[in-house]
Design a protein around this motif. Structure first.
Motif, PDB file in Angstrom:
ATOM      1  N   THR A 252     -26.748   5.586   3.718  1.00 56.26           N
ATOM      2  CA  THR A 252     -25.789   5.188   4.753  1.00 56.26           C
ATOM      3  C   THR A 252     -25.633   6.337   5.743  1.00 56.26           C
ATOM      4  OG1 THR A 252     -23.868   6.038   3.536  1.00 56.26           O
ATOM      5  CG2 THR A 252     -24.533   3.750   3.115  1.00 56.26           C
ATOM      6  N   ASP A 253     -25.014   6.038   6.875  1.00 53.94           N
ATOM      7  CA  ASP A 253     -24.860   7.053   7.915  1.00 53.94           C
ATOM      8  C   ASP A 253     -24.068   8.264   7.429  1.00 53.94           C
ATOM      9  OD1 ASP A 253     -26.267   5.472   9.656  1.00 53.94           O
ATOM     10  OD2 ASP A 253     -24.518   4.730  10.741  1.00 53.94           O
ATOM     11  N   TYR A 254     -23.178   8.069   6.463  1.00 54.62           N
ATOM     12  CA  TYR A 254     -22.324   9.157   5.989  1.00 54.62           C
ATOM     13  C   TYR A 254     -23.123  10.299   5.362  1.00 54.62           C
ATOM     14  CZ  TYR A 254     -18.930   5.290   6.136  1.00 54.62           C
ATOM     15  OH  TYR A 254     -18.159   4.219   6.504  1.00 54.62           O
ATOM     16  N   ASN A 463      -1.300   1.565 -15.447  1.00 58.41           N
ATOM     17  CA  ASN A 463      -2.166   0.592 -14.781  1.00 58.41           C
ATOM     18  C   ASN A 463      -3.386   1.290 -14.203  1.00 58.41           C
ATOM     19  OD1 ASN A 463       0.870  -0.291 -14.244  1.00 58.41           O
ATOM     20  ND2 ASN A 463      -0.369  -2.145 -14.385  1.00 58.41           N
ATOM     21  N   TRP A 464      -4.528   0.666 -14.364  1.00 61.67           N
ATOM     22  CA  TRP A 464      -5.741   1.092 -13.685  1.00 61.67           C
ATOM     23  C   TRP A 464      -5.854   0.308 -12.391  1.00 61.67           C
ATOM     24  CZ3 TRP A 464      -7.953   5.401 -14.949  1.00 61.67           C
ATOM     25  CH2 TRP A 464      -7.942   5.839 -16.271  1.00 61.67           C
ATOM     26  N   LEU A 465      -5.838   1.001 -11.258  1.00 68.59           N
ATOM     27  CA  LEU A 465      -5.838   0.392  -9.935  1.00 68.59           C
ATOM     28  C   LEU A 465      -7.243   0.463  -9.356  1.00 68.59           C
ATOM     29  CD1 LEU A 465      -2.629   2.260  -8.746  1.00 68.59           C
ATOM     30  CD2 LEU A 465      -2.748  -0.030  -9.753  1.00 68.59           C
ATOM     31  N   GLU A 466      -7.816  -0.678  -9.050  1.00 60.68           N
ATOM     32  CA  GLU A 466      -9.191  -0.682  -8.574  1.00 60.68           C
ATOM     33  C   GLU A 466      -9.286  -0.104  -7.169  1.00 60.68           C
ATOM     34  OE1 GLU A 466     -13.097  -3.622  -8.076  1.00 60.68           O
ATOM     35  OE2 GLU A 466     -11.142  -4.474  -8.625  1.00 60.68           O
ATOM     36  N   LEU A 467     -10.326   0.715  -6.958  1.00 63.35           N
ATOM     37  CA  LEU A 467     -10.598   1.297  -5.645  1.00 63.35           C
ATOM     38  C   LEU A 467     -11.727   0.503  -5.001  1.00 63.35           C
ATOM     39  CD1 LEU A 467     -10.321   5.113  -6.468  1.00 63.35           C
ATOM     40  CD2 LEU A 467      -8.532   3.480  -5.831  1.00 63.35           C
ATOM     41  N   LYS A 468     -11.328  -0.449  -4.205  1.00 62.86           N
ATOM     42  CA  LYS A 468     -12.274  -1.379  -3.596  1.00 62.86           C
ATOM     43  C   LYS A 468     -11.729  -1.818  -2.255  1.00 62.86           C
ATOM     44  CE  LYS A 468     -14.394  -5.937  -4.423  1.00 62.86           C
ATOM     45  NZ  LYS A 468     -14.464  -7.090  -5.359  1.00 62.86           N
ATOM     46  N   LEU A 469     -12.611  -1.948  -1.291  1.00 64.62           N
ATOM     47  CA  LEU A 469     -12.184  -2.380   0.031  1.00 64.62           C
ATOM     48  C   LEU A 469     -11.508  -3.746  -0.047  1.00 64.62           C
ATOM     49  CD1 LEU A 469     -12.323  -1.483   3.027  1.00 64.62           C
ATOM     50  CD2 LEU A 469     -14.347  -2.940   3.253  1.00 64.62           C
ATOM     51  N   GLY A 470     -10.309  -3.831   0.519  1.00 67.29           N
ATOM     52  CA  GLY A 470      -9.604  -5.099   0.578  1.00 67.29           C
ATOM     53  C   GLY A 470      -8.554  -5.293  -0.485  1.00 67.29           C
ATOM     54  N   VAL A 471      -8.442  -4.362  -1.443  1.00 56.89           N
ATOM     55  CA  VAL A 471      -7.410  -4.478  -2.472  1.00 56.89           C
ATOM     56  C   VAL A 471      -6.628  -3.172  -2.536  1.00 56.89           C
ATOM     57  CG1 VAL A 471      -8.786  -6.101  -3.844  1.00 56.89           C
ATOM     58  CG2 VAL A 471      -8.878  -3.663  -4.371  1.00 56.89           C
ATOM     59  N   ASN A 472      -5.429  -3.267  -3.111  1.00 56.23           N
ATOM     60  CA  ASN A 472      -4.604  -2.077  -3.347  1.00 56.23           C
ATOM     61  C   ASN A 472      -4.404  -1.220  -2.098  1.00 56.23           C
ATOM     62  OD1 ASN A 472      -4.022  -2.552  -6.078  1.00 56.23           O
ATOM     63  ND2 ASN A 472      -6.022  -1.755  -6.689  1.00 56.23           N
ATOM     64  N   ASN A 473      -4.202  -1.884  -0.976  1.00 54.49           N
ATOM     65  CA  ASN A 473      -3.892  -1.196   0.284  1.00 54.49           C
ATOM     66  C   ASN A 473      -5.089  -0.462   0.874  1.00 54.49           C
ATOM     67  OD1 ASN A 473      -1.891  -0.735   2.248  1.00 54.49           O
ATOM     68  ND2 ASN A 473      -1.365   1.263   1.398  1.00 54.49           N
ATOM     69  N   ILE A 474      -6.271  -0.647   0.323  1.00 51.59           N
ATOM     70  CA  ILE A 474      -7.480   0.036   0.800  1.00 51.59           C
ATOM     71  C   ILE A 474      -8.122  -0.858   1.860  1.00 51.59           C
ATOM     72  CG2 ILE A 474      -9.677   1.069   0.108  1.00 51.59           C
ATOM     73  CD1 ILE A 474      -8.439   1.216  -2.768  1.00 51.59           C
ATOM     74  N   THR A 475      -7.662  -0.715   3.065  1.00 52.87           N
ATOM     75  CA  THR A 475      -8.068  -1.595   4.166  1.00 52.87           C
ATOM     76  C   THR A 475      -8.273  -0.780   5.433  1.00 52.87           C
ATOM     77  OG1 THR A 475      -5.816  -2.003   4.966  1.00 52.87           O
ATOM     78  CG2 THR A 475      -6.615  -3.429   3.181  1.00 52.87           C
ATOM     79  N   SER A 476      -8.785  -1.431   6.445  1.00 52.25           N
ATOM     80  CA  SER A 476      -8.934  -0.772   7.747  1.00 52.25           C
ATOM     81  C   SER A 476      -7.581  -0.521   8.393  1.00 52.25           C
ATOM     82  CB  SER A 476      -9.799  -1.632   8.676  1.00 52.25           C
ATOM     83  OG  SER A 476      -9.194  -2.905   8.867  1.00 52.25           O
ATOM     84  N   GLY A 477      -6.523  -1.177   7.872  1.00 58.13           N
ATOM     85  CA  GLY A 477      -5.190  -0.988   8.417  1.00 58.13           C
ATOM     86  C   GLY A 477      -4.367   0.075   7.720  1.00 58.13           C
ATOM     87  N   TYR A 478      -4.923   0.737   6.698  1.00 60.92           N
ATOM     88  CA  TYR A 478      -4.188   1.797   6.011  1.00 60.92           C
ATOM     89  C   TYR A 478      -3.947   2.935   7.002  1.00 60.92           C
ATOM     90  CZ  TYR A 478      -3.272   5.600   2.682  1.00 60.92           C
ATOM     91  OH  TYR A 478      -2.720   6.668   2.005  1.00 60.92           O
ATOM     92  N   ALA A 482      -8.517   4.704   7.861  1.00 58.06           N
ATOM     93  CA  ALA A 482      -8.978   3.329   8.086  1.00 58.06           C
ATOM     94  C   ALA A 482     -10.334   3.134   7.428  1.00 58.06           C
ATOM     95  CB  ALA A 482      -9.072   3.037   9.579  1.00 58.06           C
ATOM     96  N   PHE A 483     -10.346   2.482   6.271  1.00 58.60           N
ATOM     97  CA  PHE A 483     -11.589   2.294   5.520  1.00 58.60           C
ATOM     98  C   PHE A 483     -12.481   1.266   6.202  1.00 58.60           C
ATOM     99  CE2 PHE A 483      -8.526   3.879   2.467  1.00 58.60           C
ATOM    100  CZ  PHE A 483      -9.254   4.872   1.828  1.00 58.60           C
ATOM    101  N   ALA A 484     -13.782   1.573   6.220  1.00 56.74           N
ATOM    102  CA  ALA A 484     -14.725   0.714   6.932  1.00 56.74           C
ATOM    103  C   ALA A 484     -15.575  -0.143   6.011  1.00 56.74           C
ATOM    104  CB  ALA A 484     -15.638   1.566   7.814  1.00 56.74           C
ATOM    105  N   ASP A 485     -15.992   0.399   4.866  1.00 57.93           N
ATOM    106  CA  ASP A 485     -16.921  -0.313   4.008  1.00 57.93           C
ATOM    107  C   ASP A 485     -16.900   0.317   2.617  1.00 57.93           C
ATOM    108  OD1 ASP A 485     -18.419   2.088   4.319  1.00 57.93           O
ATOM    109  OD2 ASP A 485     -19.546   1.219   5.988  1.00 57.93           O
ATOM    110  N   ALA A 486     -17.738  -0.211   1.716  1.00 57.77           N
ATOM    111  CA  ALA A 486     -17.755   0.262   0.333  1.00 57.77           C
ATOM    112  C   ALA A 486     -18.152   1.732   0.240  1.00 57.77           C
ATOM    113  CB  ALA A 486     -18.706  -0.593  -0.502  1.00 57.77           C
ATOM    114  N   ALA A 487     -19.091   2.160   1.078  1.00 56.06           N
ATOM    115  CA  ALA A 487     -19.504   3.563   1.060  1.00 56.06           C
ATOM    116  C   ALA A 487     -18.356   4.469   1.476  1.00 56.06           C
ATOM    117  CB  ALA A 487     -20.703   3.755   1.984  1.00 56.06           C
TER     118      ALA A 487
END
Length: 746
Positions: A252-254, A463-478, A482-487
């Motif tokens: 990826t670009d990163y 609790n185990w909180l999943e780190l995945k785009l779209g859940v647990n506040n992990i969004t482009s709006g955080y 601002a998270f962009a993708d899985a990478a």
């Protein structure tokens, strides 16, 4: 690791300070108790797990705050657990405790022998001369010598067919990390630095090679262990070794750099602290305090960066200024400054210098902070950085219970103040046919899965909180990132954990899994940033423990938390927990010495930790202590822990001057000397870290890291261990055997 010499001008240890600015609340306020604590700990693991699922509603839900969790639908019955092993007689520690010591020796109990096996600079290839230990050894030979700062370690037994044999008792591969360096002892008169510039390239080459990992063959002849200098298995993995990326961030670009324009590879690994293993027979080395090696001067580089990049740098401590306004991002060893240097030096400069990311190393810091898989049985194999396990200050990656047909799990601490505990659960279920599968097996199990972070609730649940785009506040709006993708999520796992609302811990370090019951132990070494009134149930102490008259505030002595995943299932999203053991001086008040430690087992700053495989239930505990070294050098203790909930609820009183606050927590059963006893004390100014055993449990390998590290005058080292006389000190591996040939510690 506590690198006591790595400080800025304010005296703050740059490796140990926190970079977590979040206001994640104290977890005594996060959740009201839905169950009586006494009732909770009266339940068995399986029934308690079911009760917790019902009370806490499972884990992994989205949202930005965490009030009392709503009831969840009744969970599906847990998967059947494997039949318990046959009952064995209870273990019993069978040695006299070693006294505290400030001597420059390794002390073990009567009836045991500790022998030096493998020291800094020892040759691991034919034709390489013995180490002169005066800074004159040819730099070009260091890729075939032992590295410095021996750390996490695994013994892989070998059978007659040169294959992995976990029961191997007299021949094996010893694989170990070399975390960092003590530069003063490596060159004739220490590092040559003129005007902030490294002027001798050969010195830097030595340092490049001295980081990383060793693979050496070791053999037992009679009662003596030696390493085989000319073994075809011997190998050094270091900062110049080519490595591939795999998982969601690969290609990826990163990760694109001048060296790898498609983001598929990088060079090297460094600051390898704790370790891990796989059930197919490979080694995991973990990159911990890597951020400080990179050069990034904020006064010039910030203007060329996006807001997201700046947020990422700040969260990981890459570049910045100290309290006096001075730049701190010069690079820990100044590797990027070599006069007349070339690309191997330029890669440590993570500033924007060229037209695009393909022209410089602006993404260079993204290529570190990973778990790296190495196949010790295939010396020509290319190590892989497993990005699915997240990027942070990896202390280790401890493998959980292995059951055919079930996912695999690794538990991981992020070693910095106020950081988090993580776990990775594979998507693929374990198939024993993959034993011996090498790096290809790693592709199957470690590139696809779920990454979680832990939240410890005040009522003893978690609790185990999943780190995945779209859940647990992990969004482009955080708001903070601002998270962009899985990478983006795995590269900025700390930001994702912040967003999810994880519990800030007192320096999460090694994890270890008790083979008797699958419970997981986590060392929390210390935290000077834990104020009175800022504690929580899982990090309950804040006090002052003066050393030589100087205040040491927060939680200077550290503690150990343990937890049980619900239903005995490592893939579960809830758990129960308590505080197994608290470090303290035996003379401390009862609100500090919560484990009632005495002269034979008091300790400070727990760090390395590992359960014996030959004697299930025997826990080895190592210290990395700068807080109690007015009384004793660092040590190794043997323990026989019980289980989560074997103690009681307790309210403690924390005091700092005129400030007093109470904190409710849960304290494991006091161990006494029957359950915790000092086994070894190391030489001056060392850290005890890294531990492994032969397949029969009759040889214990232990690493002595950076003896004499605090030396300021090369002519007067604090330590001369292990060679004695007037020699420079050397990190080294010792092998401990019992004189009667029995199991160690028992």
């Amino acid at each position: 690791m506590t690198a006591s010499t790595r400080s800025d001008e304010s005296g703050i240890d740059l490796d140990d300070i926190g970079t977590n600015p979040t206001a994640n609340p104290s977890f005594t306020d996060l959740i009201a108790s839905r169950l009586s604590r006494r009732h909770l700990f009266g339940l068995g693991v399986g029934t308690a797990g079911t009760a917790l699922l019902q009370a806490c509603g499972g884990g992994g839900g989205g949202g930005t705050s965490f009030p009392i969790l709503p009831p969840a639908p009744a969970p599906a019955p847990p998967a059947p657990t494997p039949a318990p092993p046959a009952q064995q007689a209870p273990l019993k520690l069978n040695f006299n405790a070693v006294a505290k010591s400030l001597d420059d020796v390794v002390t073990v109990p009567a009836g045991y022998t500790a022998s030096v096996l493998y020291r800094l600079g020892d040759p691991i290839a034919a034709g390489v001369p013995a180490y002169a230990n005066d800074g004159t050894d040819a730099p070009s030979t260091y890729d075939r010598r032992a590295g410095d700062h021996h750390d996490g370690m695994t013994f892989f037994g070998i059978n007659a067919s040169n294959k992995w044999d976990p029961a191997g008792a007299s021949r094996g591969l010893l694989v170990m990390n070399h975390e960092a360096i003590t530069p003063l002892f490596l060159h004739p008169a220490g590092q040559t630095v003129v005007g902030g510039v490294r002027t001798v390239a050969d010195e830097v080459l030595r340092e490049f090679y001295l980081h990383g990992v060793s693979v050496i063959e070791v053999n037992k002849v009679g009662n003596t262990w030696t390493y085989k200098q000319d073994s075809s298995f011997n190998r050094r993995v270091h900062t110049l070794t080519e490595m591939a990326f795999s998982g969601p961030a690969a290609k990826t670009d990163y990760l694109k750099t001048k060296y790898s324009t498609d983001g598929s590879k990088t060079r090297g690994t460094l600051n390898n602290c704790a370790n891990g293993t796989t059930p197919w027979g490979t080694y995991l080395t973990c990159e911990e305090n890597w951020a400080g090696y990179f050069r990034r001067i904020t006064g010039t580089d910030d203007a060329a960066r996006s807001l997201k990049e700046l947020a990422s740098f700040k969260r990981y401590g890459i570049g910045g200024k100290n309290g006096s306004g001075a730049e701190t991002g010069t690079g820990r060893e100044l590797w990027a400054t070599v006069a007349g240097g070339n690309d191997i030096h330029a890669r440590w400069n993570t500033e924007v210098l060229g037209a695009t990311a393909l022209d410089d190393y602006r993404n260079g810091s993204n290529t570190y902070g990973w778990v790296v898989e190495i196949d010790p049985f295939t010396p020509a194999s290319t190590p892989k950085k497993r990005t699915a396990l997240g990027r942070f200050g990896h202390e280790g990656a401890c493998l959980g219970p292995v059951v055919v047909g079930k996912p695999l799990v690794w538990y991981m601490g992020d070693d910095s103040q106020n950081e988090y505990l993580y776990k990775f659960v594979s998507t693929k279920a374990w198939d024993a046919a993959d034993i011996g599968g090498g790096i290809a097996a790693g592709d199957k199990y470690m590139d696809d899965g779920k990454l979680y972070v832990a939240r410890f609730n005040a009522d003893g649940t978690g609790n185990w909180l999943e780190l995945k785009l779209g859940v647990n506040n992990i969004t482009s709006g955080y708001a903070k990132y601002a998270f962009a993708d899985a990478a983006d999520v795995v590269i900025n796992a700390r930001h994702a954990a912040d967003a999810a609302g994880a519990t800030k811990m007192d320096r999460p370090e090694w994890t270890a899994v008790n083979p008797k019951n699958g419970e997981v132990y986590l060392t929390l070494t210390n935290n000077s940033a834990r104020p009175v009134g800022g504690t929580d149930a899982a990090n309950p102490r804040s006090y002052n423990d003066p050393k030589n008259g100087a205040a040491q505030k927060g939680n200077p002595n550290g503690h150990i938390v343990r937890f049980a995943d619900a239903g005995g299932n490592p893939a579960a999203v809830t758990f129960t927990w308590d505080c197994y053991l608290f470090g303290a001086r035996s003379s401390a008040s009862p609100d500090v010495n919560l484990s009632a430690l005495g002269a034979d087992n008091d300790f400070s700053s727990p760090d390395g930790m590992w359960f014996s495989e030959a004697a299930p239930g025997l826990l080895w505990l190592e210290t990395d202590d700068g807080k109690y070294t007015d009384v004793t050098n660092c040590m190794l203790l043997a323990a026989l822990p019980g289980k989560v909930g074997d103690g009681a609820a307790k309210t403690i009183t924390n005091v700092d001057g005129g400030t007093t606050a109470t904190q409710a927590t849960f304290v494991g059963k006091a161990p006494g000397t029957e359950g915790l006893r000092r086994f070894l004390v190391g030489p001056k100014d060392c850290e005890l870290t890294g531990i492994a055993e032969s397949g029969d449990g009759r040889a214990l390998f232990v690493n002595i890291q950076h003896p004499g590290e605090g030396t300021s005058d090369i002519k007067a080292p604090i330590s001369h261990w292990p060679d004695g006389g007037t020699s420079r000190p050397r990190s080294a591996t010792v092998v401990i055997t019992k004189n009667d040939g029995g199991l160690i510690g028992l």
